[in-house]
Design an enzyme around this catalytic site. Structure first.
Site, PDB file in Angstrom:
ATOM      1  N   ARG A  62    -151.038  42.308  78.214  1.00 27.51           N
ATOM      2  CA  ARG A  62    -151.553  43.636  78.578  1.00 27.51           C
ATOM      3  C   ARG A  62    -152.170  44.277  77.339  1.00 27.51           C
ATOM      4  O   ARG A  62    -151.683  44.085  76.230  1.00 27.51           O
ATOM      5  CB  ARG A  62    -150.391  44.485  79.087  1.00 27.51           C
ATOM      6  CG  ARG A  62    -150.745  45.879  79.518  1.00 27.51           C
ATOM      7  CD  ARG A  62    -149.538  46.613  80.118  1.00 27.51           C
ATOM      8  NE  ARG A  62    -149.152  45.988  81.370  1.00 27.51           N
ATOM      9  CZ  ARG A  62    -147.901  45.629  81.679  1.00 27.51           C
ATOM     10  NH1 ARG A  62    -146.920  45.847  80.824  1.00 27.51           N
ATOM     11  NH2 ARG A  62    -147.627  45.071  82.830  1.00 27.51           N
TER      12      ARG A  62
ATOM     13  N   ASN B 146    -139.676  48.147  76.714  1.00 25.13           N
ATOM     14  CA  ASN B 146    -140.020  46.733  76.787  1.00 25.13           C
ATOM     15  C   ASN B 146    -139.228  45.967  75.746  1.00 25.13           C
ATOM     16  O   ASN B 146    -139.319  46.282  74.558  1.00 25.13           O
ATOM     17  CB  ASN B 146    -141.514  46.529  76.486  1.00 25.13           C
ATOM     18  CG  ASN B 146    -142.403  47.241  77.467  1.00 25.13           C
ATOM     19  OD1 ASN B 146    -142.504  46.851  78.614  1.00 25.13           O
ATOM     20  ND2 ASN B 146    -143.055  48.302  77.010  1.00 25.13           N
TER      21      ASN B 146
ATOM     22  N   ASP C 220    -144.164  40.306  74.450  1.00 24.91           N
ATOM     23  CA  ASP C 220    -143.320  40.838  75.514  1.00 24.91           C
ATOM     24  C   ASP C 220    -142.355  39.756  76.001  1.00 24.91           C
ATOM     25  O   ASP C 220    -142.774  38.648  76.311  1.00 24.91           O
ATOM     26  CB  ASP C 220    -144.212  41.310  76.676  1.00 24.91           C
ATOM     27  CG  ASP C 220    -143.398  41.880  77.811  1.00 24.91           C
ATOM     28  OD1 ASP C 220    -143.070  43.071  77.743  1.00 24.91           O
ATOM     29  OD2 ASP C 220    -143.078  41.118  78.758  1.00 24.91           O
TER      30      ASP C 220
ATOM     31  N   ASP D  97    -140.288  40.109  78.710  1.00 24.96           N
ATOM     32  CA  ASP D  97    -140.029  40.270  80.138  1.00 24.96           C
ATOM     33  C   ASP D  97    -139.041  41.371  80.496  1.00 24.96           C
ATOM     34  O   ASP D  97    -139.333  42.178  81.375  1.00 24.96           O
ATOM     35  CB  ASP D  97    -139.551  38.958  80.784  1.00 24.96           C
ATOM     36  CG  ASP D  97    -140.354  37.758  80.333  1.00 24.96           C
ATOM     37  OD1 ASP D  97    -141.590  37.811  80.442  1.00 24.96           O
ATOM     38  OD2 ASP D  97    -139.747  36.792  79.835  1.00 24.96           O
TER      39      ASP D  97
ATOM     40  N   ASP E  56    -137.052  44.696  80.863  1.00 25.56           N
ATOM     41  CA  ASP E  56    -137.424  46.099  80.684  1.00 25.56           C
ATOM     42  C   ASP E  56    -136.253  46.977  81.082  1.00 25.56           C
ATOM     43  O   ASP E  56    -135.464  46.622  81.958  1.00 25.56           O
ATOM     44  CB  ASP E  56    -138.630  46.462  81.567  1.00 25.56           C
ATOM     45  CG  ASP E  56    -139.840  45.581  81.288  1.00 25.56           C
ATOM     46  OD1 ASP E  56    -140.271  45.533  80.132  1.00 25.56           O
ATOM     47  OD2 ASP E  56    -140.344  44.951  82.235  1.00 25.56           O
TER      48      ASP E  56
ATOM     49  N   ASP F 229    -136.722  43.004  85.743  1.00 21.97           N
ATOM     50  CA  ASP F 229    -137.335  41.704  85.451  1.00 21.97           C
ATOM     51  C   ASP F 229    -136.387  40.664  84.841  1.00 21.97           C
ATOM     52  O   ASP F 229    -136.815  39.794  84.080  1.00 21.97           O
ATOM     53  CB  ASP F 229    -138.577  41.875  84.558  1.00 21.97           C
ATOM     54  CG  ASP F 229    -139.623  42.774  85.211  1.00 21.97           C
ATOM     55  OD1 ASP F 229    -139.702  42.781  86.456  1.00 21.97           O
ATOM     56  OD2 ASP F 229    -140.338  43.469  84.485  1.00 21.97           O
TER      57      ASP F 229
ATOM     58  N   GLU G 171    -137.567  37.204  85.869  1.00 20.41           N
ATOM     59  CA  GLU G 171    -138.752  36.802  85.106  1.00 20.41           C
ATOM     60  C   GLU G 171    -138.346  36.312  83.712  1.00 20.41           C
ATOM     61  O   GLU G 171    -138.894  35.333  83.201  1.00 20.41           O
ATOM     62  CB  GLU G 171    -139.713  37.994  84.999  1.00 20.41           C
ATOM     63  CG  GLU G 171    -141.040  37.678  84.392  1.00 20.41           C
ATOM     64  CD  GLU G 171    -141.963  38.897  84.334  1.00 20.41           C
ATOM     65  OE1 GLU G 171    -142.811  38.915  83.428  1.00 20.41           O
ATOM     66  OE2 GLU G 171    -141.830  39.813  85.163  1.00 20.41           O
TER      67      GLU G 171
END
Length: 186
Positions: free
Chosen positions: A22, A86, A102, A104, A106, A119, A122
């Site tokens: 992102r 994050n 990142d 994953d 959060d 997440d 993830e």
């Protein structure tokens, strides 16, 4: 290397495999020190890894740390201050952008004090697919505990008065920057 207070910076978040996750087109730097860099994003373009773009609706004060495995985005809304944390590698500024990886997981903190961890699936999936090492997982999970402890104790940046002061500092700095540059738009 640190960005200059009053400057605009590009913000990039990657994944462990090096792919772009992102980006934020601009963040207005209000603090740049060895312990943290604070940038405000307000009505800026965000681009996702899949190419989707969206425009931020509210001001957000973003905290980037060179020695913590997380960054914190405080979104200032009419209904209160929301925190999105994050779990990520320590952030660095390389002259081009503020960058981090990142990982994953959060943590979302709501104005009523409710905490939500996001997440987790993830994190497990990407850990397998991208080969998160045991020391890496340990660092991320340890910092998750540190982060939740800071939230519960209302330590910086999880303190509403601090966020309000930083937001006013941003408005004053933005006004001064606009006046000195003769610009109407930042």
């Amino acid at each position: 290397m640190l960005p200059e207070v009053g400057s605009q910076v590009y913000i990039q978040s990657f994944k462990h495999d090096g792919s772009l996750h992102r980006t934020w087109a601009k963040g207005f730097v209000i603090e740049a020190g060895v312990r943290r860099v604070i940038a405000v994003t307000n009505k800026t373009w965000v681009t996702e890894a899949d190419g989707r773009r969206w425009f931020t609706r509210e001001p957000a004060i973003c905290f980037f740390y060179p020695d913590h495995w997380y960054n914190v985005i405080t979104m200032i809304r009419k209904t209160g201050i929301y925190y999105y944390c994050n779990l990520a590698s320590p952030s660095l500024y390389d002259g081009e952008a503020i960058k981090n990886i990142d990982y994953d997981l959060d943590v979302k903190l709501f104005p009523d004090g409710r905490i939500e961890i996001l997440d987790e699936d993830e994190y497990v999936q990407h850990g397998r697919e991208m080969g998160y090492s045991e020391p890496l997982r340990h660092a991320v999970e340890k910092e998750m505990d540190v982060l939740i402890g800071k939230i519960k104790k209302k330590e910086s940046p999880f303190n509403q008065k601090e966020i309000e002061c930083l937001y006013h500092e941003y408005l004053e700095l933005l006004h001064t920057t606009l006046q000195s540059s003769g610009s109407e738009k930042l």
